[in-house]
Design an enzyme around this catalytic site. Sequence first.
Site, short mmCIF file in Angstrom:
data_model
loop_
_atom_site.label_atom_id
_atom_site.label_comp_id
_atom_site.label_asym_id
_atom_site.label_seq_id
_atom_site.Cartn_x
_atom_site.Cartn_y
_atom_site.Cartn_z
N HIS A 1 0.83 -1.20 0.00
CA HIS A 1 0.00 0.00 0.00
C HIS A 1 0.87 1.26 0.00
O HIS A 1 0.35 2.37 0.01
CB HIS A 1 -0.92 0.01 1.23
CG HIS A 1 -1.97 -1.05 1.20
ND1 HIS A 1 -1.77 -2.32 1.71
CD2 HIS A 1 -3.23 -1.05 0.70
CE1 HIS A 1 -2.87 -3.04 1.54
NE2 HIS A 1 -3.76 -2.31 0.93
N GLY B 1 5.18 5.35 -2.09
CA GLY B 1 6.60 5.61 -2.36
C GLY B 1 7.30 4.39 -2.92
O GLY B 1 8.09 4.49 -3.86
N LYS B 2 6.98 3.23 -2.37
CA LYS B 2 7.59 1.98 -2.85
C LYS B 2 7.10 1.67 -4.27
O LYS B 2 7.88 1.23 -5.12
CB LYS B 2 7.25 0.82 -1.91
CG LYS B 2 7.98 -0.47 -2.24
CD LYS B 2 7.67 -1.58 -1.26
CE LYS B 2 8.40 -1.41 0.05
NZ LYS B 2 8.29 -2.60 0.93
N GLU C 1 -0.95 -11.06 7.27
CA GLU C 1 -0.05 -11.25 8.41
C GLU C 1 1.24 -11.90 7.92
O GLU C 1 1.20 -12.89 7.19
CB GLU C 1 -0.73 -12.15 9.45
CG GLU C 1 -0.12 -12.03 10.82
CD GLU C 1 -0.91 -12.79 11.86
OE1 GLU C 1 -0.30 -13.16 12.89
OE2 GLU C 1 -2.11 -13.01 11.66
N ASP D 1 10.10 -8.01 0.30
CA ASP D 1 10.30 -8.07 1.75
C ASP D 1 11.74 -7.65 2.00
O ASP D 1 12.67 -8.22 1.43
CB ASP D 1 10.02 -9.46 2.33
CG ASP D 1 9.73 -9.37 3.83
OD1 ASP D 1 8.83 -8.61 4.21
OD2 ASP D 1 10.41 -10.05 4.60
N GLY E 1 13.43 4.76 7.15
CA GLY E 1 13.89 3.59 7.90
C GLY E 1 15.26 3.80 8.52
O GLY E 1 15.52 4.82 9.17
N TYR E 2 16.16 2.86 8.28
CA TYR E 2 17.49 2.89 8.89
C TYR E 2 18.52 3.65 8.05
O TYR E 2 19.71 3.64 8.37
CB TYR E 2 17.98 1.46 9.14
CG TYR E 2 17.12 0.68 10.10
CD1 TYR E 2 17.33 0.76 11.48
CD2 TYR E 2 16.09 -0.13 9.65
CE1 TYR E 2 16.54 0.05 12.37
CE2 TYR E 2 15.29 -0.84 10.54
CZ TYR E 2 15.52 -0.75 11.89
OH TYR E 2 14.74 -1.44 12.78
N HIS F 1 19.89 -2.21 -2.12
CA HIS F 1 19.49 -3.61 -2.12
C HIS F 1 18.29 -3.85 -3.03
O HIS F 1 18.22 -4.83 -3.76
CB HIS F 1 19.17 -4.06 -0.68
CG HIS F 1 18.20 -3.17 0.05
ND1 HIS F 1 18.33 -1.79 0.11
CD2 HIS F 1 17.07 -3.45 0.76
CE1 HIS F 1 17.34 -1.28 0.83
NE2 HIS F 1 16.57 -2.27 1.21
N ARG F 2 17.34 -2.91 -3.01
CA ARG F 2 16.14 -3.04 -3.85
C ARG F 2 16.51 -2.91 -5.32
O ARG F 2 15.99 -3.63 -6.17
CB ARG F 2 15.12 -1.99 -3.42
CG ARG F 2 13.70 -2.31 -3.85
CD ARG F 2 12.69 -1.43 -3.14
NE ARG F 2 12.42 -1.92 -1.79
CZ ARG F 2 12.58 -1.20 -0.68
NH1 ARG F 2 13.00 0.04 -0.74
NH2 ARG F 2 12.33 -1.71 0.49
#
Length: 198
Positions: free
Chosen positions: A12, A15-16, A42, A71, A156-157, A183-184
Site C-alpha cells: 500500500h 513511495g515503494k 499477516e 520483503d 527507515g534505517y 538492495h532493492r
Amino acid sequence: MMTFQQIVLASHNAGKLKELQAMLGDTVQLRSIGEFSSVEPEETGLSFVENAILKARNAARISGMPALADDSGLAVDFLGGAPGIYSARYADGKGDAANNAKLLDVLKDVPQEQRGAQFVCVLALVRHADDPLPILCEGLWHGRILSEASGEHGFGYDPLFWVPERNCSSAELSPADKNQISHRARAMSLLRQRLGLA
C-alpha cells in the site's frame, strides 16, 4: 521468458510503488494492491523469502493478477542478522525514529569494526496465487552501522547505514543515486534480467 503488461504490487506504500516502477521501467505497469483491498496479510514467515512469497500469493489471490512482493530489512552482523524480518517492527511498531534509537542503544558499546550490516531485499513474483515456481530475486547492500544518525533523505534505517562506496550514509545519497546501488535496485536488476527487460 514470461511477459506481463500489468503486475499488482503487494504494498500500500505509494513511495515503494513509485520507486519500483521507476526501476522496472515503462514496459510493465505496476498497480497497487490498494486498488483491490486495504487489508495487509499477516507476515508469518521466518525469512525474507517466506514473507515475500506469502505477500505475493495473497496479492495475486485478491487481484486475480500476477503479483510482485518485496520483503526488505536490515541485518546486523553483531546481532546475528537482527532486526532482520522484524526491521519495521523492531521497536514494537513505534516507527522509524524509535527503531533507530533502539538499534543505536543496542550497539552503543560495539566498536566500529564490529558494526557490519547489510540491507536485504527479496522480490517474489508469482503468475497466480498457486504458482509452484515463484521468481525470487535477492539484493544485498553491504555497509555498517554508524554511531549517530546522518542525512535527511530516505527512510527507515538510512540515516544509520554507512555506504563505503559513497563515503556517506544512505540518507545522504540522492534518491536517484540510492536507486542505482541499493538492495532493492540490485534485486530489481535481477528481476529485469529474468523478465528479459535488462
